[in-house]
Design a protein around this motif. Sequence first.
Motif, PDB file in Angstrom:
ATOM      1  N   ASP B 155       3.298  10.554   4.070  1.00  0.00           N
ATOM      2  CA  ASP B 155       3.214  10.574   2.669  1.00  0.00           C
ATOM      3  C   ASP B 155       2.494   9.362   2.167  1.00  0.00           C
ATOM      4  N   ALA B 156       2.723   8.179   2.762  1.00  0.00           N
ATOM      5  CA  ALA B 156       2.067   7.098   1.966  1.00  0.00           C
ATOM      6  C   ALA B 156       0.805   6.865   2.355  1.00  0.00           C
ATOM      7  N   PHE B 157       0.534   7.380   3.728  1.00  0.00           N
ATOM      8  CA  PHE B 157      -0.873   7.429   4.008  1.00  0.00           C
ATOM      9  C   PHE B 157      -1.902   8.454   3.253  1.00  0.00           C
ATOM     10  N   ALA B 183      -2.299  -1.008  -2.284  1.00  0.00           N
ATOM     11  CA  ALA B 183      -2.882  -0.880  -3.477  1.00  0.00           C
ATOM     12  C   ALA B 183      -2.980   0.210  -4.309  1.00  0.00           C
ATOM     13  N   ALA B 184      -2.722   1.445  -3.380  1.00  0.00           N
ATOM     14  CA  ALA B 184      -2.554   2.719  -3.974  1.00  0.00           C
ATOM     15  C   ALA B 184      -0.913   3.155  -4.252  1.00  0.00           C
ATOM     16  N   GLY B 185      -0.176   2.085  -4.082  1.00  0.00           N
ATOM     17  CA  GLY B 185       1.248   2.378  -4.468  1.00  0.00           C
ATOM     18  C   GLY B 185       2.101   3.470  -3.404  1.00  0.00           C
ATOM     19  N   GLY B 186       1.526   3.501  -2.326  1.00  0.00           N
ATOM     20  CA  GLY B 186       2.199   4.243  -1.368  1.00  0.00           C
ATOM     21  C   GLY B 186       3.422   3.497  -0.809  1.00  0.00           C
ATOM     22  N   GLY B 265      11.476   3.998   2.470  1.00  0.00           N
ATOM     23  CA  GLY B 265      10.125   3.944   2.012  1.00  0.00           C
ATOM     24  C   GLY B 265       9.421   2.660   1.626  1.00  0.00           C
ATOM     25  N   ASP B 266      10.090   1.698   1.545  1.00  0.00           N
ATOM     26  CA  ASP B 266       9.712   0.224   1.364  1.00  0.00           C
ATOM     27  C   ASP B 266       8.415  -0.037   2.237  1.00  0.00           C
TER      28      ASP B 266
END
Lengths: 278, 439
Positions: B155-157, B183-186, B265-266
Amino acid sequence: MLPQVAVTIVFFFWPAFESLRLSFFRTSPFGDRQVFVGLENFVRLLSAPDYYQAIANTFVFALGVTGIGVGAGLLVAALATQHIRGLAAYRTALLWPYGIAPPVAGIIFLFIFHPSYGVLPYWLSFVTTYEVNWLLKGWVAMTLVIVATAWTHVGYNIAFFLAGLLAIPTSVMEAASVDGAGGLRRFRSIVFPLLSPITFYLVVVNLIFSFFGSFGVIKAVTQGGPGNATEIMVYKVYKDGFIGLNLGSSAAQSVMLMIVVIGLTALQFKFLEKKVTY
Amino acid sequence: MTRFMRYGTALALVLVMVATTAPAYAQKTEIHFWHAMGGQLGETVGELVRQFNASQGEFEVKALQKGTYPETLTAAIAAYRQKNPPHIVQVFDVGTQTMLSSGAVYPVFQLLKEQEVAVSWGDFIKPVTGYYSKDGNLYSMPFNSSSPILYYNKDAFRKAKLDPEKPPKTWKEVGDFSKAIIAAGGSKCGITTSWPSWSMLENTFPWHDQPFATNDNGYKGLDTKLLINGEFGQKHIGQLAAWQKEGIYSYGGRMGQPDPKFINGDCAMLVQSSAVIGGFKKSVKFDWGTGQLPHWGAPYKKQNAIVGGGTLWVMKGRKPAEYKGVAQFMKFISDPHQQMWWSVTTGYVPITQTAIKNLESGYHFKKNPEQWTALSQLSGAPTKNSQGVRLGNFPQIRDAIEAELENIFAGKKSAKEGLAAAVAKGNDILKEFAAANKP
């Protein structure tokens, strides 16, 4: 009399003597090979910088635990002598932490403070971006284990102070009030001197406790880390003996620990006790 | 209560206990098995033992969790010194040299030969037999073998517009991907690592075909010295330290302590043992995948990772008749059928060719690619740098290394200073071990 002597010999002198004997040997982990090495275990210990750091850590830790534990104990005990509703319930609640085993206390602190899953860092993250990461900051880790250990022991201190405070005759306090002494003055001139035997006793006991009994919190919370920042002498005895399986060094360290504690206690009786009025 | 009543109650209790327990085990010979598997893994061990006990009527294996790996080893040593050892004890990878030097073990190859139980040793995969053999013979039975792999948050990717099916292959990509994701807040940080010494040094060195210690990583003798503070070690640990400052890498503690950083998710990526696959399938809420341990690329060769986890050691000092049951249990757990079940349930790698082939033909790895990831790192013929790491008092050395890694990541020491300090401490421990175990 005889059973007591027997118990003392079997459970105190024999193990102590065995430690002393082992400290002069190099022993394989399974105990099948023992070689007499004289003072080598001690020499190795005293030439390792790690060991001096452990000694320094121990003193910081012991003074911190004793200072906070005894100080907070006195303060809370003084508050618990006030006339308020539900006093008995408060007093019982104050003694509770002492009933919690140190490793359990450590785990409670972990759940509150752990940077990855603790409740407090999670709440803090809403307010600030600053991270209290004691996994890398040595002094934060040290503060944490000191507070956690002092907390487990504060109930014991409160119980003694409370008993001491309640034993001070009200007539003396009333006479001082009539003479115009304020709260602080009464505390300094009457309460504190009258409590001094108890304070002295608690300082000695708290110091000994933090040298020996503090193992559980360290094991549960930091395991001596980060780096070796919270590695105190008793934890190093465990680590080198039980994880490192280096029994000779571990035995030598417990002999050193015993010497330090006996010396420290003797010094206290020699110097501090003069200030005590019985 | 009167004294009579008290004694009466106690006596009654004893009688009840004797009455309920005695007949059940009266005919069966007990085999004590101490292990260090907690949580989901512990339940799986329990199930394995139940299956064995149900499969025959002569022996009753009693499994007991004795705590962590070091605690289990210490307990077994204490029991051995009291002349009452467990028959079988699970010892972690880094305890291997201690066990080999102890004189307290009944080598498993010898046990099975003497009990005339046939096991095809050639069927075991090389990185596993290599780690636990001495002079070509297996001294302990491989049980739970894992290898450190990269877990990543798909999901972060996606949030960073990265291909969620392409985990980073190199450390450079780890850095680039992390920056993009942050940078994308993932996620807040890019990567964290569990079991820092094991994943970042003990495995990263063989993975790049770099020597970890002299004497072929300690296989050839006890007068061994660490080699982790060379150019490669400084480069790798130095990069992690620089990333720690930038917030790309986030140090999360020793053992499995950093796992929550990934689970909540950190951190978008985690290097951890394949042993947690089973647990993650239950506990991780987001879409995740796995990739091989990242590599530095040329000029370093890509070799193989080493195994971690534990093996089962048979201890001397029990009655001869009981070892027959021990041999049967060893045979049972090395059976391909049990291996497949154990591996599928836990995430540990299957360690015999037969088990791997059977799983492959059932398309197991197609359906569960994360289990293939760990296995793929263990393929090929190991070199002397990648057969394993065998050091005396290794648990203590690992502790010294991790303490110095913390000093490096905290910025108190440079990678060069910290690793040099770790080597000095480690060499001192090795010297002490060699002196204590002089033949």
